[in-house]
Scaffold this active site. Structure first.
Site, PDB file in Angstrom:
ATOM      1  N   ASP A 107      -3.353   4.080  -4.640  1.00 43.65           N
ATOM      2  CA  ASP A 107      -3.005   3.846  -6.045  1.00 43.65           C
ATOM      3  C   ASP A 107      -4.300   3.640  -6.828  1.00 43.65           C
ATOM      4  O   ASP A 107      -5.201   4.460  -6.729  1.00 43.65           O
ATOM      5  CB  ASP A 107      -2.037   2.655  -6.131  1.00 43.65           C
ATOM      6  CG  ASP A 107      -1.558   2.356  -7.537  1.00 43.65           C
ATOM      7  OD1 ASP A 107      -0.680   3.091  -8.030  1.00 43.65           O
ATOM      8  OD2 ASP A 107      -2.053   1.389  -8.145  1.00 43.65           O
ATOM      9  N   HIS A 305       5.890   6.127  -3.365  1.00 45.77           N
ATOM     10  CA  HIS A 305       4.541   5.755  -3.778  1.00 45.77           C
ATOM     11  C   HIS A 305       3.819   4.822  -2.819  1.00 45.77           C
ATOM     12  O   HIS A 305       2.604   4.912  -2.674  1.00 45.77           O
ATOM     13  CB  HIS A 305       4.612   5.079  -5.155  1.00 45.77           C
ATOM     14  CG  HIS A 305       3.279   4.691  -5.702  1.00 45.77           C
ATOM     15  ND1 HIS A 305       2.328   5.623  -6.078  1.00 45.77           N
ATOM     16  CD2 HIS A 305       2.717   3.472  -5.931  1.00 45.77           C
ATOM     17  CE1 HIS A 305       1.249   4.995  -6.517  1.00 45.77           C
ATOM     18  NE2 HIS A 305       1.448   3.685  -6.435  1.00 45.77           N
TER      19      HIS A 305
END
Length: 328
Positions: A107, A305
């Protein structure tokens, strides 16, 4: 439902850095692998990787990025610009008695890792990127780009820009907000196709208004959620959110690196259901130019994610295989 992972064998350190101090956890011995988390996480997001990397013969070190966990949290918003975070990573490597390291990020951590490798290639000999592809600095000012996304709705990055605005949404119920945010971006709990996008906010609305409720993703146990919630309840959210508030500063600071490739050996792992991967398909397609040292690239089907937690066994296998392939 996943079970919490024992992290009792890691060693905790507080080391000096330009931020004041950086907290890290360490396991194993051998070549240094620096692990950098994203939003809203801290070193604990690498709990599945630390013991595996240690067992494979590496010195695995997961940091709390400045503003998170037990690391220092400067008050000045500008103290969270990318160049400062790069200096923190270099300080960690040197404080551990090393000159070079492999850096791996997820991320925001992927963007921090990529820029650390770009700006200080003498320190970071290889770079692994999870979820967020490398896209060189360039184009219009980021705030202008994000302001034009979403039409009548507001993109979450723009929503995060004003100090205290997102904090006012999150901090009254940190645990509930985190549970919804993690669920919204996880493969098994994300909103179905056609639902309002949780990356956008309706005018006058909140991000949380679009989060799924009532079920945790399989990778996140109640105990894991308690660990995350307790840390952010203690620290507040401003240190984490200030990273988003420096994107224009980064654009200015990194002007000399406009369009620059990362030439070290590199790795990318993305989730097929992750918006970070699907929105940035063009960045992935540009890898022959932007990541000419790419030696391992993977898109995991059915993955969201939180890739190193959702699919930790696959990620660990890919990561250790890639590390073993690097020049000594």
């Amino acid at each position: 439902m996943s079970q919490p992972v024992s992290v009792t064998r890691v060693t905790h350190h507080l080391i000096p850095s330009p931020a004041g101090r950086i907290h890290l956890v360490e396991q194993g011995s051998g070549p240094l692998v620096l692990l950098v988390h994203g939003f809203p996480e801290f070193w604990y997001s690498w709990r599945h990787q630390l013991p595996v990397l240690a067992a494979a013969g590496y010195r695995a070190v997961a940091v709390d990025v400045r503003g998170y966990g037990r690391s220092s949290r400067p008050e000045d918003v500008a103290a969270y610009r990318m160049l400062d975070l790069i200096e923190d990573n270099v300080a960690v490597v040197h404080a551990l008695g090393e000159q070079r390291a492999v850096i791996v990020g997820h991320d925001w951590g992927a963007t921090i890792a990529a820029n650390s490798a770009l700006v200080t290639p003498d320190v970071f000999r290889a770079v692994g990127l999870l979820s967020v592809p490398y896209a060189p600095r360039g184009g219009p000012r980021p705030s202008e780009v994000f302001a034009n996304m979403g039409g009548e709705e507001e993109f979450y990055v723009s929503y995060f820009q004003e100090p205290e605005r997102a904090e006012a949404e999150i901090e009254p119920d940190v645990r509930g907000w985190l549970a919804g945010f993690y669920a919204a971006l996880s493969a098994d709990t994300m909103p179905p196709a056609g639902s309002p996008d949780p990356h956008f906010v309706s005018r006058g609305g909140t991000l949380r208004g679009r989060f799924p409720a009532g079920r945790l993703p399989a990778w996140l146990s109640e105990d894991d959620l308690d660990v995350y919630a307790a840390e952010f309840e203690r620290t507040g959210m401003s240190g984490a959110l200030n990273r988003y508030r420096n994107m224009d500063r980064d654009w200015e600071d990194l002007a000399d690196f406009d369009g620059a490739p990362i030439t070290q050996p590199s790795l990318f792992i993305g989730g097929a259901l992750d918006a970070s991967t699907t929105w940035m398909t063009g960045a992935i397609q540009a890898y022959p130019t932007t990541l000419p040292g790419l030696t391992s690239s993977h898109i995991l089907d059915g993955c969201g994610h939180w890739i190193q937690q959702e699919r930790h066994e696959e990620v660990n296998e890919i990561l250790t295989g890639w590390l073993a392939s690097l020049p000594a």
